[in-house]
Design a protein around this motif. Structure first.
Motif: not given
Ligand code: CA
Ligand code: GAL
Length: 352
Positions: A170, A172, A174, A176-178, A240
């Motif tokens: 991860d 960044n 956050d 969340t999985m980009q 990511e």
């Molecule tokens: Ca992320």
């Protein structure tokens, strides 16, 4: 029923049907019937030979046919009109059954109509008719493939395990999985289901995702490499993880990533595919492919051929096989998640 029994098939049937009646005469003294006849001729179309996974499936079909069936093999070169002509030609030649890996799944009704008009059984394999083979107006059509969504679910589970074990993915931070998504051909049930279910599985497990790009690369490594280059130029480090509907495209993405210095030092990008191709297993071993999902070419090739032989003989398509049919008249060969932990499972399925 048409006459094409071979010495081989008669002996096999005599052995397998002892006690079921019908084969008693030949089985009594252990000898086989002395009728000199031919093996069934099966007409096979592959949507295109130039597809990594289908080339393994084709080899599996050819191997399974040794001594059991005469094959007429056709490369449909990704052209449905060409495939239709090939089917007409094979019907004209008097094949005993057909095995068709459609170019366009939507062409199923027209293709099946040809078989029906000729009274020839037909096994569709690898590309499923959207509405299900049971909805086609013919009693002698069956499907051999997989449960498409299962591959997306397993891919999602493999990703979740690895994501949870590697917080640094991860980038960044956050939570969340980009991701970017390499899709197979639009309209192909495998491509559609894999795209949908990998993300659904991850989200349902409580990990939010953010799509940075979803594009078709038509199952193809070279197209996927181009796509990945474009995404890296546009999004760079924001990506990511790379989801790919198959290993061929995952391998293309890895090529693009390598050119950008990934997989050297700390620079890493998780890439996950589907198929468990032998060349992809090598990339799992050297740490460039995070995981894959076994799509069993030996199982699917063998099942398609076994059903086609039985259908040609006019007997129950499952006779002497290990398969079961579901309510849509389909044999569905299971998928298996593959990581560094269980590469041997995939090696075995590819006969390595
Ligand atoms: Ca992320
Ligand atoms: C899928 C396979 C892909 C591609 C496609 C062709 O099942 O995963 O790699 O071969 O079939 O229809």
């Amino acid at each position: 029923m048409r006459k094409f029994f071979s010495m081989f098939l008669i002996s096999t049937m005599a052995l397998s049907f002892v006690g079921c009646g019908g084969a008693d005469d030949s089985a009594k003294d252990g000898s086989v019937a002395q009728e000199a006849v031919e093996v069934p001729t099966i007409g096979v179309c592959i949507y295109k030979y130039d597809d990594n996974f289908m080339s393994y499936t084709r080899q599996a079909i050819e191997k399974a046919a040794e001594g059991k069936a005469e094959l007429i093999m056709n490369d449909s070169q990704n052209d449905q009109a060409k495939q239709n002509d090939q089917i007409d030609t094979m019907i004209a030649k008097g094949v005993d059954s057909l095995m068709v890996n459609l170019v366009d799944p939507g062409a199923a009704p027209a293709v099946v109509e040809k078989a029906k008009n000729a009274g020839i059984p037909i096994i569709l394999f690898n590309k499923e008719y959207q509405d299900g083979t049971h909805n086609l107006d013919y009693d002698k059509v069956w499907y051999v493939g997989t449960t498409s969504e299962e591959s997306g679910i397993i891919q999602g589970e493999v990703v979740l395990d690895a994501w949870n074990a590697n917080p640094s993915w991860d980038k960044n931070g956050d939570g969340t999985m980009q991701y970017v998504m390499l899709m197979g051909e639009p309209g192909h049930p495998d491509a559609e289901a894999r795209t949908e279910w990998v993300v659904k599985t991850i989200e349902e497990a409580g990990v939010p995702t953010e799509e940075l790009g979803t594009q078709t690369a038509m199952w193809d490594a070279a197209q996927a490499k181009n796509m990945m280059e474009t995404w890296l130029a546009a999004n760079g480090d924001e990506i990511e993880i790379v989801f790919s509907n198959n290993d061929g495209m995952a391998m293309g993405a890895i090529e693009a990533l390598k050119s950008e210095g990934y997989f050297e030092g700390d620079k890493y990008m998780p890439v996950i595919g589907i198929d468990a191709l032998p060349e992809a297993l090598v990339l799992i071993e050297n740490g460039q492919l995070m995981g894959t999902v076994l799509n069993d070419p030996l199982g699917q090739g063998k099942a398609s051929l076994e059903l086609a032989i039985n259908a040609a003989l006019g007997i129950d398509v499952l006779t002497g096989t290990e398969w079961v049919l579901d309510e849509t008249k389909a044999v569905r060969v299971p998928y298996v998640g593959i990581t560094t932990e269980n590469i041997a499972v995939a090696e075995e399925a590819y006969g390595l």
